[in-house]
Design an enzyme around this catalytic site. Structure first.
Site: not given
Lengths: 359, 359, 359
Positions: C71, C232, C250, C262, C265, C276, C279, C322, C339
């Site tokens: 020590e 993820r 994910k 773009h 999720y 493709n 966005a 779209s 839509r």
């Protein structure tokens, strides 16, 4: 070098030899080498004072003239005591260049041509050879990826200091990546963690907030970008316009005072002065084959979560209801809504939960 | 200073002179200067031991008393040998301050008033003057933007060390930017690349993941924020709530255990306990003139890509179908769906591609 | 250590004592300690040459053998002159380990058991004890959060250098965070400000752009990720696929050449080769109770701002308009649109503004 024999033979101008693995050399250093040629030297070699000269070739000087460049292994103990090392770049007077180069022979143990032999050849012919000294950092060689990163870091330090000297405020310069060609005005504020890629102009007084990424874009005076904004090539953000978080702008003019504050993709578009683009707005500019244009008039209001299916025009002062999918032109001052009708089923959610809890 | 003559004349308290270009000075240092006044000194100057004293004014001491502050150019060789330099800040006893200030005259080559003359004036009157020494870094002066960045870096280092000493784990402290007023609890985990702006409170055990940006927000115990989250002023994230990537929260209470995991904008809202907000949900809080409120009840489920057009109320335990545009209140435990009917055209895509390939 | 008495008693292998607060110790160092045991030593202690040895215990050597660990407070002036300090880790020959441990007694002022006493006990029995020296940085101790951050920084430096040595280009290595288990191929390009968490594989020639965050993901050759992308666990990005900004992936296979450029999720999904994804596309994979799968065929085109309500299948080559909310399967090569119908009210916006200006 003799692969360029025909060009060198013209002898009309100085010949400078520089190396791709010495990327940080400055234009001013090359200019200084040419000045020495202009003052009468026929050969000018670039050196540096090495913190640790072991292994480097030495510039051997005598009475202020460069007499030889000696490999470390061939240097005498006396010569090795000098820390003046060979950086590599070398300049020749154009008139003598070819004749000097042709005098280099592979008469050595390795049977290789050494460009550095030119210094002794020049001296033998009575020509003046000289050396210039650069900072060791400026002539650092890049031999592997770690050294490449170190060179990049040195360049970034140089670019950040230049931007600050020219009047930009970088809150945390060590976290900002700048392209060599960034044009950054006075009183620009750049927050931490920003990447400025090629071809970017940021005008006086603009603000680039944290976590922004810009390439090929212009940001005008008084405009604000970010945090978390991405400007891609052709993004033109006019005075006092505002680009907010999680917004991507590509090939689009955002005119004075317009706002794109949240979660939007604006591509191949014009957003007129003072227009307000709601959160989650997407210009649907691509149909799988071609890109189409979206034109939004001055003072228009685009409700949140709207899809604008290009080609499409929104007139001046028009109003688009939130959640719309717009496929047809909207007249100036008109309202357009394109959404489904809301339907309700009482108690459904309760039953749904009950079913799942049983299951 | 004499612009403040009326206030100084009151003489009721110590007068401390500090400089805006010495931003890192600590409260403890100013307190120490006042303590010297309390112990009998009438003037207290702050000094530092300079690594390189060239150019700095010197504090001239004699028998433990400060007798003069001498400009570098006026200092004798002997005086220049000392590295004890003048940092700038100076403190006066309130009772003497005005009388000392009024004794300063511009009787010198430059015809300027030197505040530092006060030391000699005080000595001439038999008053005690003393010096205190600070660390050179603490009193570094900021004269340009590069020095401002260096001062900011020194401050950040101080703030990060304080946060760690108080019990927060900063994985990569050099990548975290902290506001001076950040309140960070024990066992908070802050990942790399985080910006904490003004007015943020992070309670014990909360987690702030990488690439997050917080201003004016509270994050309660057990809550998790990011990566890529932005909390704007008024974001109140309750215990065990979760804010995920590409999410912006503004002026909104996210109650205990609620989740906003992806690509959402929640502004001017309440999200009740345990509610689940699907990806791409947008609160449409702005109509171009006013901000309106969205109220989501406890346990509600908001399907993905939903627009909630405020003012609007979603009852407790209600369920909103994905892709809806909600404009009317939804009752507790009810289902609401507001979307278009799906239509199909067989073979259309094939024909579309064929047409474009020809064209 | 005697809590492990039964295991140590077996004596079948070397016993190495390492400490959780010395996290940077290398496997090679432990192997070197074992080699010394194999060469005949019965005890091997690890030391380091301290830049400032004050306070550290010293390794006391005599004729190349380790005779004691002392020590600091018990060391003689002569012993303190040595900078060879005790790093902590120690190795015993398995045959002797238990007998040596049992000989340690608390016969000292503190009444504590000192493991370091073993060196003198071994010497008294005629056994050879030796020391090995590690770099001071390798054996730095972690006693508080600031030191933990310093250890993490040292580890990051090591990991970044390894990645570069193995052929990856890190533009700004100091801004890249790497998990210990990152597998990074040759000619991978990693831009500034990237976080690579656990379980990531990046194959040769892939590009990870700035501000990306990866965990438990694979990125194949020629694929490009970011800027501002989050992968993820379970994200599998195939060759030449492209993941763009503000995109979260994910538990999803993005097959060769597919693009998610773009604000999307994609979770619990397959995106077929060459598809493709526009966005703002969201896979609505969660209904509040279970996760459901989205299957998108090769070459499909998903228009922007589309919600895909899982479970759902989009056939090969299909086209989704779209702004659609897709709840039913879409056949191969078909068009699907879901839509609301666009309605207009002329002059409404003008009147709305007029009303608010009055109000």
């Amino acid at each position: 070098m003799l692969a360029a024999r025909d060009d060198i033979a013209r002898g009309t101008d100085d010949v400078l030899v520089v190396y791709a693995d010495i990327p940080l050399i400055k234009g001013a250093t090359l200019a200084a080498m040419r000045s020495e040629l202009a003052r009468g030297a026929r050969v000018v070699a670039l050196g540096f004072r090495a913190a640790d000269p072991t292994g480097y070739g030495r510039l051997i000087e005598c009475d202020g003239r460069l007499v030889a460049i000696r490999e470390h292994k061939d240097a005498s103990v006396e010569e090795r005591a000098s820390a003046l090392c060979n950086a590599g770049p070398i300049a020749f007077s154009g008139a003598e260049a070819l004749s000097l180069l042709e005098a280099v022979t592979p008469d050595n143990a390795q049977k290789e041509y050494y460009l550095t032999d030119i210094v002794e050849i020049a001296n033998a012919r009575g020509f003046i050879a000289r050396s210039l000294t650069a900072d060791e950092k400026e002539v650092m060689g890049v031999n592997d990826r770690a050294q490449l990163a170190a060179a990049e870091a040195a360049l970034q330090d140089r670019l950040r200091r230049r931007a600050m000297a020219e009047g930009a405020t970088l809150v945390a310069p060590e976290t900002v990546t700048l392209s060599f060609d960034a044009r950054i005005g006075r009183d620009v504020l750049i927050e931490p963690n920003v990447v400025i890629g090629r071809g970017v102009t940021i005008e006086d007084g603009a603000v680039i907030r944290a976590f922004s990424h810009l390439e090929g874009a212009r940001v005008a005076s008084g405009a604000s970008v970010g945090p978390f904004a991405r400007l891609r090539p052709g993004a033109d953000i006019a005075a006092n316009a505002k680009i907010g978080n999680f917004v991507e702008i590509k090939q689009a003019a955002i005119e004075p005072g317009a706002k794109v504050n949240h979660l939007s993709y604006i591509g191949d578009a014009r957003v007129g002065a003072g227009a307000n683009i709601g959160a989650g707005t997407i210009t649907c500019n691509y149909d799988g084959f071609s890109k189409h244009k979206t034109d939004i008039g001055a003072g228009a209001f685009i409700g949140s979560n709207t899809a604008l299916v290009a080609p499409v025009t929104i007139g001046e002062g028009a109003y688009v209801g939130s959640g719309s999918v717009i496929t047809k032109p909207v007249d100036a001052d008109a309202l357009a809504v394109a959404r489904g009708r809301q339907e309700a089923r009482a108690g459904w959610a309760k039953a749904f939960r009950a079913k799942h809890k049983k299951g």
